[in-house]
Write an enzyme that holds these catalytic residues in place. Sequence first.
Site, PDB file in Angstrom:
ATOM      1  N   ASN A 264      -8.253  -4.996 -26.318  1.00  0.00           N
ATOM      2  CA  ASN A 264      -9.434  -4.878 -25.443  1.00  0.00           C
ATOM      3  C   ASN A 264     -10.371  -3.729 -25.808  1.00  0.00           C
ATOM      4  OD1 ASN A 264      -7.576  -3.000 -24.428  1.00  0.00           O
ATOM      5  ND2 ASN A 264      -8.508  -3.076 -22.411  1.00  0.00           N
TER       6      ASN A 264
ATOM      7  N   LYS B 155      -0.502  -0.388 -36.308  1.00  0.00           N
ATOM      8  CA  LYS B 155      -0.420  -1.833 -36.111  1.00  0.00           C
ATOM      9  C   LYS B 155      -1.398  -2.225 -34.994  1.00  0.00           C
ATOM     10  CE  LYS B 155       1.021  -4.985 -33.700  1.00  0.00           C
ATOM     11  NZ  LYS B 155       0.131  -6.124 -33.828  1.00  0.00           N
TER      12      LYS B 155
ATOM     13  N   GLY C 212      -0.845  -1.021 -24.162  1.00  0.00           N
ATOM     14  CA  GLY C 212      -0.741  -2.467 -24.023  1.00  0.00           C
ATOM     15  C   GLY C 212      -0.171  -2.823 -22.675  1.00  0.00           C
TER      16      GLY C 212
ATOM     17  N   GLY D 121       5.365  -2.560 -23.138  1.00  0.00           N
ATOM     18  CA  GLY D 121       5.563  -1.104 -23.141  1.00  0.00           C
ATOM     19  C   GLY D 121       6.934  -0.714 -22.603  1.00  0.00           C
TER      20      GLY D 121
ATOM     21  N   CYS E 193      -8.572  -1.660 -19.003  1.00  0.00           N
ATOM     22  CA  CYS E 193      -7.409  -1.211 -18.237  1.00  0.00           C
ATOM     23  C   CYS E 193      -7.860  -0.516 -16.958  1.00  0.00           C
ATOM     24  CB  CYS E 193      -6.530  -0.297 -19.071  1.00  0.00           C
ATOM     25  SG  CYS E 193      -7.432   1.055 -19.822  1.00  0.00           S
TER      26      CYS E 193
ATOM     27  N   GLU F 176      -1.442  -7.678 -12.523  1.00  0.00           N
ATOM     28  CA  GLU F 176      -2.648  -7.472 -13.341  1.00  0.00           C
ATOM     29  C   GLU F 176      -3.142  -8.821 -13.867  1.00  0.00           C
ATOM     30  OE1 GLU F 176      -2.312  -5.689 -17.286  1.00  0.00           O
ATOM     31  OE2 GLU F 176      -3.965  -4.347 -16.762  1.00  0.00           O
TER      32      GLU F 176
HETATM   33  P1  NDP Z   1       0.371  -6.390 -25.409  1.00  0.00           P
HETATM   34  O1  NDP Z   1       1.380  -5.556 -24.730  1.00  0.00           O
HETATM   35  O2  NDP Z   1       0.581  -7.831 -25.494  1.00  0.00           O
HETATM   36  O3  NDP Z   1       0.165  -5.879 -26.924  1.00  0.00           O
HETATM   37  C1  NDP Z   1      -0.133  -4.544 -27.235  1.00  0.00           C
HETATM   38  C2  NDP Z   1       0.281  -4.267 -28.670  1.00  0.00           C
HETATM   39  O4  NDP Z   1       1.703  -4.335 -28.767  1.00  0.00           O
HETATM   40  C3  NDP Z   1      -0.250  -5.293 -29.667  1.00  0.00           C
HETATM   41  O5  NDP Z   1      -0.557  -4.661 -30.881  1.00  0.00           O
HETATM   42  C4  NDP Z   1       0.937  -6.226 -29.823  1.00  0.00           C
HETATM   43  O6  NDP Z   1       0.927  -6.969 -31.031  1.00  0.00           O
HETATM   44  C5  NDP Z   1       2.086  -5.220 -29.795  1.00  0.00           C
HETATM   45  N1  NDP Z   1       3.394  -5.803 -29.502  1.00  0.00           N
HETATM   46  C6  NDP Z   1       3.669  -6.989 -28.897  1.00  0.00           C
HETATM   47  N2  NDP Z   1       5.022  -7.168 -28.831  1.00  0.00           N
HETATM   48  C7  NDP Z   1       5.592  -6.074 -29.394  1.00  0.00           C
HETATM   49  C8  NDP Z   1       6.946  -5.668 -29.631  1.00  0.00           C
HETATM   50  N3  NDP Z   1       7.977  -6.416 -29.255  1.00  0.00           N
HETATM   51  N4  NDP Z   1       7.164  -4.477 -30.240  1.00  0.00           N
HETATM   52  C9  NDP Z   1       6.131  -3.683 -30.592  1.00  0.00           C
HETATM   53  N5  NDP Z   1       4.833  -4.032 -30.426  1.00  0.00           N
HETATM   54  C10 NDP Z   1       4.560  -5.206 -29.817  1.00  0.00           C
HETATM   55  O7  NDP Z   1      -1.034  -6.041 -24.705  1.00  0.00           O
HETATM   56  P2  NDP Z   1      -2.461  -6.690 -24.966  1.00  0.00           P
HETATM   57  O8  NDP Z   1      -2.812  -6.537 -26.412  1.00  0.00           O
HETATM   58  O9  NDP Z   1      -2.494  -8.037 -24.361  1.00  0.00           O
HETATM   59  O10 NDP Z   1      -3.421  -5.684 -24.169  1.00  0.00           O
HETATM   60  C11 NDP Z   1      -3.744  -5.820 -22.816  1.00  0.00           C
HETATM   61  C12 NDP Z   1      -2.927  -4.836 -21.992  1.00  0.00           C
HETATM   62  O11 NDP Z   1      -3.218  -3.508 -22.407  1.00  0.00           O
HETATM   63  C13 NDP Z   1      -3.270  -4.873 -20.510  1.00  0.00           C
HETATM   64  O12 NDP Z   1      -2.090  -4.858 -19.765  1.00  0.00           O
HETATM   65  C14 NDP Z   1      -4.057  -3.573 -20.285  1.00  0.00           C
HETATM   66  O13 NDP Z   1      -3.988  -3.082 -18.990  1.00  0.00           O
HETATM   67  C15 NDP Z   1      -3.397  -2.675 -21.263  1.00  0.00           C
HETATM   68  N6  NDP Z   1      -4.249  -1.525 -21.570  1.00  0.00           N
HETATM   69  C16 NDP Z   1      -3.911  -0.304 -21.046  1.00  0.00           C
HETATM   70  C17 NDP Z   1      -4.710   0.805 -21.254  1.00  0.00           C
HETATM   71  C18 NDP Z   1      -4.325   2.141 -20.717  1.00  0.00           C
HETATM   72  O14 NDP Z   1      -4.829   3.144 -21.216  1.00  0.00           O
HETATM   73  N7  NDP Z   1      -3.462   2.228 -19.724  1.00  0.00           N
HETATM   74  C19 NDP Z   1      -5.958   0.702 -22.022  1.00  0.00           C
HETATM   75  C20 NDP Z   1      -6.223  -0.635 -22.513  1.00  0.00           C
HETATM   76  C21 NDP Z   1      -5.383  -1.699 -22.296  1.00  0.00           C
HETATM   77  P3  NDP Z   1       0.312  -8.459 -31.075  1.00  0.00           P
HETATM   78  O15 NDP Z   1      -1.128  -8.323 -30.778  1.00  0.00           O
HETATM   79  O16 NDP Z   1       0.608  -8.897 -32.447  1.00  0.00           O
HETATM   80  O17 NDP Z   1       1.040  -9.250 -30.021  1.00  0.00           O
END
Ligand code: NDP
Length: 498
Positions: free
Chosen positions: A156, A179, A232, A237, A288, A389
């Site tokens: 995002n 990554k 994420g 997380g 977020c 969310e």
């Molecule tokens: P995800 O948790 O799906 O993915 C985040 C990252 O983690 C991506 O690079 C993803 O790779 C990777 N990932 C996925 N599975 C694993 C794993 N098993 N081990 C290690 N890494 C992994 O989140 P989104 O990308 O969908 O982002 C949206 C989310 O982020 C929302 O919940 C939002 O609230 C949050 N967010 C929080 C912020 C904050 O500061 N608190 C700021 C911005 C967003 P891949 O893309 O390949 O799946």
Amino acid sequence: MAATQITTHKNYICGQWVESVTGRTYQVHNPAHTDQIVGEFQTSGAEDALRAVAAAKEGLAIWGNTPAPARATIIYKALEIMGRRADEMAQTITIEEGKPIGDAAGEVKRSMNIMEYAAGEGRRMFGYTTPSELPNTVAYTVRRPLGIVGIITPWNFPLAIPAWKIAPALICGNALVFKPASATPLSAVKLMEIFEEAGLPPGVLNLVTGPGGQVGNALVESPDVKGISFTGSTEVGTELYAESAKRLKKVQAEMGGKNAVIVLADADMNKAMGGIVSGAFGSTGQRCTATSRVIVEEGVYDQFMAELLDRTSKLTIGDGIDPSIDVSPLASQNQKDKVMEYIGIGTEEGANLAYGGHALSGGDFDQGYYVEPTIFTDVSPDMRIAKEEIFGPVLTVFKAKDLTEAIDISNSVEFGLSSSVYTKDISKAYEYINTVETGMVHVNAPTLGGEVHLPFGGLNSSGVGQREQGTAMVDFFSEVITVYIDHAAEAGERAKFI
Ligand code: NDP
């Protein structure tokens, strides 16, 4: 973009652009025009991640021993290059993530701000000295790099979130494996190009694109990786935090939110409305810190709703590359499906669909992931749409009898990222500041964003580990070493103090 113009982008490992050992690639499409291919990217696996970790070991040997002010000169250079490429970077964000071009330009600016701030830290990076209880002894602290750090980011904010992790990590002397989210790798590739041109030594910053379950997981499992900075979903997380804990790895995880605004009866309604509409529907609700709940004091509820529906009906919807557009498409089919599913859940739970609720079709809308701005009223705190969310343009509205009840509703979710109150009463504002359970608290301002020289992060299910940005940014990316020096020429009085 015609098929003949598709560019295949590579991983960046040890200063070289290389193909994945898997030999596989995948394509990313423009969310506003799904027939347009943004580019082709490496579908990397665990082996690629481990190659990048090996490169980072080499990078760390050089970078960790480079004086912090000298590291800063490279970050300043990268800042200058990003400034030169700012328009291109903003367009890249819009075509791969979908957000309106004005928001994308703001994201580039934010990235530059953090690079500037982090580079400045190269001439601070303070430790402290303190008197020792021993004679002839000097005691002080100094910061060392954490080591090799994995940077895992969401789609995002495809430029700003990587920048606000990478720049602080670099100034602290770490070597990185980055990554990015699979949905938005082009901004990441361009960020690598910028640091490459700035003269970062090989191996210091490595990029590996590909699925999180493989690339991200390999970073978590590698004993050479000392820390993971993750942003994420709370779901991923939480798992990543647990797996890292088994390996005693340092983790900083910024996760989901369910941010609420309280509007009290004495609020400046015009000001509140501006903050709520931009907070809920700006960037299609995919921030977020987006506003997903509004809690309105009952005396002004009817007036508030009339105004909210009117303002929302005036929002323009379309391709974010057009600067006149307010609400652009969602970032992916997955996002669209998830948002539509929650709209269905809200209706089934008995909430009142007061505005929107439909996926848009016909004409250009058929080319993208468009969903109308949507407002639910008659929402109760135990409904799923009130607690979970949604991460899209969906706002839930509650009525409260007073500030106390409003704060109870605000605090009734597992998340605790950002929050806001609109009021002119300073006592009520302070009561709110002291009791609301979020990491970032706003008064008479939207739940959105933050400034790079202040800490950013959430409580409860929204965040764990040290804060990002602000003076706190060096805490995660460095280790504090405590030094004692006995400078007496001979053994003497020391013994009696031990
Ligand atoms: P995800 O948790 O799906 O993915 C985040 C990252 O983690 C991506 O690079 C993803 O790779 C990777 N990932 C996925 N599975 C694993 C794993 N098993 N081990 C290690 N890494 C992994 O989140 P989104 O990308 O969908 O982002 C949206 C989310 O982020 C929302 O919940 C939002 O609230 C949050 N967010 C929080 C912020 C904050 O500061 N608190 C700021 C911005 C967003 P891949 O893309 O390949 O799946």
